[in-house]
Design a protein around this motif. Sequence first.
Motif, PDB file in Angstrom:
ATOM      1  N   TRP A 135      38.118  26.740  38.652  1.00 43.54           N
ATOM      2  CA  TRP A 135      37.138  27.785  38.325  1.00 43.54           C
ATOM      3  C   TRP A 135      36.276  28.070  39.556  1.00 43.54           C
ATOM      4  O   TRP A 135      35.697  27.163  40.158  1.00 43.54           O
ATOM      5  CB  TRP A 135      36.259  27.358  37.164  1.00 43.54           C
ATOM      6  N   ARG A 136      36.186  29.367  39.933  1.00 41.14           N
ATOM      7  CA  ARG A 136      35.373  29.776  41.090  1.00 41.14           C
ATOM      8  C   ARG A 136      34.190  30.639  40.672  1.00 41.14           C
ATOM      9  O   ARG A 136      33.392  31.055  41.502  1.00 41.14           O
ATOM     10  CB  ARG A 136      36.240  30.578  42.068  1.00 41.14           C
ATOM     11  N   GLY A 137      34.112  30.903  39.369  1.00 40.68           N
ATOM     12  CA  GLY A 137      33.060  31.759  38.836  1.00 40.68           C
ATOM     13  C   GLY A 137      33.460  32.240  37.466  1.00 40.68           C
ATOM     14  O   GLY A 137      34.247  31.601  36.764  1.00 40.68           O
ATOM     15  N   GLU A 138      32.923  33.392  37.061  1.00 38.27           N
ATOM     16  CA  GLU A 138      33.282  33.955  35.762  1.00 38.27           C
ATOM     17  C   GLU A 138      34.710  34.482  35.819  1.00 38.27           C
ATOM     18  O   GLU A 138      35.073  35.203  36.753  1.00 38.27           O
ATOM     19  CB  GLU A 138      32.332  35.086  35.389  1.00 38.27           C
ATOM     20  N   PRO A 139      35.563  34.131  34.862  1.00 46.32           N
ATOM     21  CA  PRO A 139      36.946  34.620  34.886  1.00 46.32           C
ATOM     22  C   PRO A 139      37.016  36.138  34.913  1.00 46.32           C
ATOM     23  O   PRO A 139      36.238  36.826  34.255  1.00 46.32           O
ATOM     24  CB  PRO A 139      37.535  34.060  33.577  1.00 46.32           C
ATOM     25  N   TYR A 140      37.940  36.669  35.725  1.00 47.53           N
ATOM     26  CA  TYR A 140      38.199  38.100  35.847  1.00 47.53           C
ATOM     27  C   TYR A 140      36.940  38.864  36.274  1.00 47.53           C
ATOM     28  O   TYR A 140      36.711  40.009  35.872  1.00 47.53           O
ATOM     29  CB  TYR A 140      38.740  38.664  34.539  1.00 47.53           C
ATOM     30  N   GLU A 141      36.123  38.206  37.067  1.00 51.00           N
ATOM     31  CA  GLU A 141      34.858  38.806  37.505  1.00 51.00           C
ATOM     32  C   GLU A 141      35.100  40.131  38.232  1.00 51.00           C
ATOM     33  O   GLU A 141      36.000  40.256  39.065  1.00 51.00           O
ATOM     34  CB  GLU A 141      34.148  37.826  38.439  1.00 51.00           C
ATOM     35  N   GLY A 142      34.292  41.129  37.893  1.00 53.09           N
ATOM     36  CA  GLY A 142      34.370  42.417  38.559  1.00 53.09           C
ATOM     37  C   GLY A 142      35.361  43.376  37.951  1.00 53.09           C
ATOM     38  O   GLY A 142      35.474  44.507  38.415  1.00 53.09           O
ATOM     39  N   LEU A 143      36.097  42.961  36.932  1.00 52.58           N
ATOM     40  CA  LEU A 143      37.080  43.831  36.296  1.00 52.58           C
ATOM     41  C   LEU A 143      36.531  44.344  34.970  1.00 52.58           C
ATOM     42  O   LEU A 143      35.649  43.728  34.370  1.00 52.58           O
ATOM     43  CB  LEU A 143      38.383  43.075  36.077  1.00 52.58           C
ATOM     44  N   PRO A 144      37.021  45.471  34.487  1.00 53.55           N
ATOM     45  CA  PRO A 144      36.464  46.074  33.272  1.00 53.55           C
ATOM     46  C   PRO A 144      36.531  45.132  32.071  1.00 53.55           C
ATOM     47  O   PRO A 144      37.567  44.518  31.812  1.00 53.55           O
ATOM     48  CB  PRO A 144      37.355  47.310  33.054  1.00 53.55           C
ATOM     49  N   ASP A 145      35.418  45.050  31.341  1.00 50.43           N
ATOM     50  CA  ASP A 145      35.373  44.192  30.157  1.00 50.43           C
ATOM     51  C   ASP A 145      36.394  44.624  29.114  1.00 50.43           C
ATOM     52  O   ASP A 145      36.965  43.786  28.405  1.00 50.43           O
ATOM     53  CB  ASP A 145      33.971  44.227  29.534  1.00 50.43           C
ATOM     54  N   GLU A 146      36.622  45.927  28.987  1.00 49.99           N
ATOM     55  CA  GLU A 146      37.564  46.414  27.987  1.00 49.99           C
ATOM     56  C   GLU A 146      38.971  45.885  28.244  1.00 49.99           C
ATOM     57  O   GLU A 146      39.756  45.688  27.311  1.00 49.99           O
ATOM     58  CB  GLU A 146      37.601  47.956  27.994  1.00 49.99           C
ATOM     59  N   LEU A 147      39.282  45.620  29.502  1.00 51.58           N
ATOM     60  CA  LEU A 147      40.600  45.126  29.871  1.00 51.58           C
ATOM     61  C   LEU A 147      40.711  43.616  29.697  1.00 51.58           C
ATOM     62  O   LEU A 147      41.728  43.104  29.241  1.00 51.58           O
ATOM     63  CB  LEU A 147      40.911  45.510  31.329  1.00 51.58           C
ATOM     64  N   THR A 148      39.651  42.912  30.041  1.00 55.37           N
ATOM     65  CA  THR A 148      39.755  41.451  30.182  1.00 55.37           C
ATOM     66  C   THR A 148      39.036  40.648  29.099  1.00 55.37           C
ATOM     67  O   THR A 148      39.046  39.418  29.146  1.00 55.37           O
ATOM     68  CB  THR A 148      39.187  41.032  31.549  1.00 55.37           C
ATOM     69  N   ALA A 149      38.416  41.279  28.115  1.00 56.81           N
ATOM     70  CA  ALA A 149      37.558  40.564  27.164  1.00 56.81           C
ATOM     71  C   ALA A 149      38.300  39.412  26.485  1.00 56.81           C
ATOM     72  O   ALA A 149      37.813  38.278  26.430  1.00 56.81           O
ATOM     73  CB  ALA A 149      37.020  41.530  26.121  1.00 56.81           C
ATOM     74  N   SER A 150      39.495  39.674  25.946  1.00 59.04           N
ATOM     75  CA  SER A 150      40.206  38.611  25.238  1.00 59.04           C
ATOM     76  C   SER A 150      40.666  37.520  26.197  1.00 59.04           C
ATOM     77  O   SER A 150      40.650  36.331  25.856  1.00 59.04           O
ATOM     78  CB  SER A 150      41.397  39.194  24.472  1.00 59.04           C
ATOM     79  N   ALA A 151      41.059  37.912  27.407  1.00 60.11           N
ATOM     80  CA  ALA A 151      41.493  36.920  28.394  1.00 60.11           C
ATOM     81  C   ALA A 151      40.328  36.063  28.860  1.00 60.11           C
ATOM     82  O   ALA A 151      40.483  34.859  29.085  1.00 60.11           O
ATOM     83  CB  ALA A 151      42.144  37.614  29.588  1.00 60.11           C
ATOM     84  N   VAL A 152      39.153  36.670  29.002  1.00 58.00           N
ATOM     85  CA  VAL A 152      37.963  35.902  29.388  1.00 58.00           C
ATOM     86  C   VAL A 152      37.633  34.888  28.296  1.00 58.00           C
ATOM     87  O   VAL A 152      37.303  33.732  28.574  1.00 58.00           O
ATOM     88  CB  VAL A 152      36.769  36.846  29.643  1.00 58.00           C
ATOM     89  N   SER A 153      37.735  35.313  27.028  1.00 60.23           N
ATOM     90  CA  SER A 153      37.460  34.398  25.922  1.00 60.23           C
ATOM     91  C   SER A 153      38.427  33.223  25.937  1.00 60.23           C
ATOM     92  O   SER A 153      38.030  32.069  25.746  1.00 60.23           O
ATOM     93  CB  SER A 153      37.563  35.157  24.594  1.00 60.23           C
TER      94      SER A 153
END
Length: 540
Positions: A135-153
């Motif tokens: 982990w280097r920070g928040e997953p998928y940082e800087g990418l649209p939430d609509e795209l990555t929300a489930s992956a971030v969870s």
Amino acid sequence: MRFGVLGRFEAYDRNGAAAVAGARKPTILLTALLLHPNAWIGVNQLVDVIWQEQDTPASAEQNLKTYIWQLRRTLTGLHGGHRIESRPGAYRIRVESGDLDIGVAENLETAADHARVDGDAAGAVTCLTEALLLWRGEPYEGLPDELTASAVSRADQLRRRLREKLADGYACQGRYDVAARLLQVLTEEDPLHEGSWARLVRALHRSGQRSEALAAYQRARAVLSAELGVEPGPELVAAHRSALDTGLTRRDLPRTVADFLGREPELNRIRAVLGGKTTAVPVLVLDGMPGAGKTALAVHAAHEVADAYPDGQLFVDLHAGLPPSTVLARLLRAAGAPVPTDPDEREAVWRGELAGRRLLLVLDDAADAAQVRPLLPGTPGCAVVITTRNRGLWLAGATALTTEPLPVHYARQLFPGAPGEVFTHCGGLPAAIRAVSAMLRNRPLWTIDALTAELATLFEPAFRALSAIESRVLALGTSHIQVDAAVTAELTDLEVPVAQEVLDSLFGRHLMTQPSPGRYSWHIVVRDQVKRQALIGAAR
């Protein structure tokens, strides 16, 4: 090629050089493909992802092809082909194990689970620590939430799971203070996660911080009540109860059978062994043939003397071959103690856990002395009861007691009114009588063949463990009442010393009886099973 999504998106080639697409839309496209590695994704779906915040241009599909071309130029190929493959109406990115950092983290979690099962706490901690360092920070940082929300969870859940397992690993190593510090953070991040509170209470208690453990339970109870309107669940309550208790008080004996009878002489002997004053650890070995009632006798006796062992009564099924290191690991985890990798160290920790306690240990279905010897307490106060089918299980200082079939008048009390032929073919084995009783209640029209088939499960484990030569000798029961070594050798083409050794082995496993010195015979149930196997073999 390495892709990093556990932080700001990164891509590196095999030489470690950065290969991130500079423009935003190609990066979004690459991320969308990596969210479903090795899976085909339709063009329309990719177009919707790339232009989800604006009107889709008429040239969207052509632009998509341009972005794919740009990414193919940037990304290192795989096995001589493009990293991004296409087919009519769809694209996919080919990703191998180790290419995607979240996949590496999941693989390390699996490796840690395997290490934990094997009792390698240090290996588990190493794997989990390596995974968390990705982990280097928040997953998928800087990418649209609509795209990555489930992956971030999903990534957040993985990181929490890894940290909980890391705390478990520290606890298995005896590093309870380190585990407690990590769990303190987890309970602060998510105070409604009851499992973390239970782990924290246990870690604080085992590290000697009993008052802090009790305070943690009260905090957990308060927040669960205030936020969810519920009381603590079983796991947290058990951790609290353990913190309140000052000793190991597991009491997991099975229930005693309601129709237990006919064993008063054996019980008197057991009471004398387990209740006597001694400076050693009393060890009682109950041997007997399958179905003779060894376990029922051991459990009944253990319930009788339970009050003399207030620190707990433990029942362990050894399955006639479970490795002692595995059994020790389970016992230590159940006691909340560290589980060292080295088997000798596990023995030492287990003996340390039992030191100064009065605890009764029932070891059921032991294979041999080597399996149970590492499990025995080292200091007085505890007692051990062992059941086994192996007449030759010998331990220095142990008391041996053979569990014989029940006399006929007691056997009849287990199944009043049954035909006499039933008792003949059950041979006084309580387990056989109970099994046939249950069968006849459901199937009153019975035959000897049906009865024999019903009892097959009692002997299947013992028969499976036989060598080919032992099976040949046991099969003589289809045609002979008694044999000796000379007759056995003649019938099986064995040398007489070898035949004697095999007969002694079968006698030692309670699969043959010895009516007189040098003469061997078969219990009626064993003989019926041997005949049944012969018929099955002939039918094939």
